[in-house]
Design a protein around this motif. Sequence first.
Motif, short mmCIF file in Angstrom:
data_model
loop_
_atom_site.label_atom_id
_atom_site.label_comp_id
_atom_site.label_asym_id
_atom_site.label_seq_id
_atom_site.Cartn_x
_atom_site.Cartn_y
_atom_site.Cartn_z
N THR A 199 -0.60 12.44 3.71
CA THR A 199 -1.19 11.17 4.10
C THR A 199 -1.73 10.36 3.98
N PRO A 200 -3.07 11.04 3.79
CA PRO A 200 -4.61 9.70 3.72
C PRO A 200 -4.47 8.90 2.37
N GLN A 201 -3.54 9.48 1.00
CA GLN A 201 -3.62 8.59 0.08
C GLN A 201 -2.22 8.06 -0.22
N ALA A 202 -1.81 7.65 1.05
CA ALA A 202 -0.31 7.63 1.22
C ALA A 202 -0.26 6.72 2.33
N LEU A 203 -1.67 5.61 3.20
CA LEU A 203 -2.68 4.85 3.69
C LEU A 203 -3.26 3.98 2.68
N PHE A 204 -3.98 4.96 2.33
CA PHE A 204 -5.08 3.63 0.92
C PHE A 204 -4.20 3.32 0.87
N ALA A 205 -2.76 3.58 -0.06
CA ALA A 205 -1.99 2.72 -0.87
C ALA A 205 -0.99 2.45 -0.16
N TRP A 206 -0.61 2.09 0.91
CA TRP A 206 0.38 1.68 1.71
C TRP A 206 0.99 0.59 0.96
N SER A 207 2.28 0.43 1.38
CA SER A 207 3.32 -0.87 0.65
C SER A 207 4.78 -0.12 1.65
N THR A 208 4.44 -0.38 2.80
CA THR A 208 6.22 -0.96 3.67
C THR A 208 7.26 -1.16 2.33
N PRO A 209 8.14 -0.18 2.63
CA PRO A 209 9.48 -0.14 1.33
C PRO A 209 10.39 -1.01 1.64
N ALA A 210 10.20 -2.34 1.19
CA ALA A 210 11.47 -3.53 1.06
C ALA A 210 13.00 -2.62 1.16
N VAL A 211 13.61 -3.44 1.88
CA VAL A 211 14.88 -2.96 2.72
C VAL A 211 15.81 -2.51 1.37
N GLY A 212 15.95 -3.26 0.35
CA GLY A 212 16.73 -2.94 -0.84
C GLY A 212 16.51 -1.49 -1.05
#
Length: 291
Positions: A199-212
Amino acid sequence: MSSPDTAESPSSTPRGIALMTVAMLTIPAVDGFAKYLSADYSPLFLAWARYAVACLAVLPVAVAMHGKQVFPRRDRPAHALRTLFLVSSMTLYFLAIARIELATAITAFFVGPIVAVVLSVAFFGERLTWRKGLSLALGFVGALIMLRPGGAVDPGLLMAFGAGVFFALYMIATRLASRQSDPIRTLAFQCVFGALLLTPQALFAWSTPAVGDLLLFAGLGLFSAASHILSITAFRYADTTTLSPLVYVELIGTATIGYLAFREVPGLATIVGAAFIVAAGLVLLQRRARA
C-alpha cells in the motif's frame, strides 16, 4: 505454491497434469496484463493492484470455507516473512518487464530455484551433491551468457535476477512455515498481508485507473488468484515429482505472449541462457525424482 504430495491415485495424475499446465499458462497472462498496463501506470502501483484484486477473489472463498478463521492459526511470523519475500520478488519482476522483453525477464527469474539450492545448503545444512553442483554451474553459465560481462547490462535484467533471488528466499521461508496450513487460508493471508505491505508504494505511485483499463486490472488479480488455486488443486491429484517440470511451461507461455502481444523476439543470448538455466532446473528435478 509448495504443497504436500496428496495425490489420490495414479488414475488421477492426468487431471493433476492438466490443472498444473493450465496454471502455468495462466501466469503469463498476468505478466502480459502488467507489461501492457506499465505503459501508463507505475509497476509499483500495478504490484499492489494485483494483490488488491486477488483479495476480492480469494477472501469470499476463504470465508465460505472457513468462516471467520480465514488465516492460518500457526506460524504467522513465518507466513508474514514468506509473503514479504514474495511481494518483493513480484515488485522487482513487474519493474523488470516494464523495461525488458517478457522472455528475457522470465528466463532470468528462473534462477530462483537454483539459488534456493545454495540457500538450502547454507541454512539447512543440506549436502552439496554433484547434481546440485552441476545445476549451479549450468545456472551460473546461463546467467553469465545473458548478462554478457563486459557489455552494458540493462537494469531491467538485474531486476529480473533480483526477483528470482527473492523468490528463492520465499521458497526457503515456505519451508519454515507450517506444512499443516490449509492452502486457501495461506493464500488469503498472502493476499491480504501482501496488499498491506504494498500500500505505501501504491500511494506513492498512485494513478487512478481509467474506466477502459478496469477490465485489465481485474484480469491482473483474477488470473493471479486462478493460477494459485489451479496449482494448489493440481497437487491434490498428482505428486510433486510429476508436476514440477511443468513450471517450464510458463517460460513457453510467456515467450508466446511476448511475441503475439508485443512482437518481442528473444535474442540469441536469451535463448542460449534459457537453455542452460532450464537444464539446471531439470538436473535438480531429476535428482528429486530419483530420491
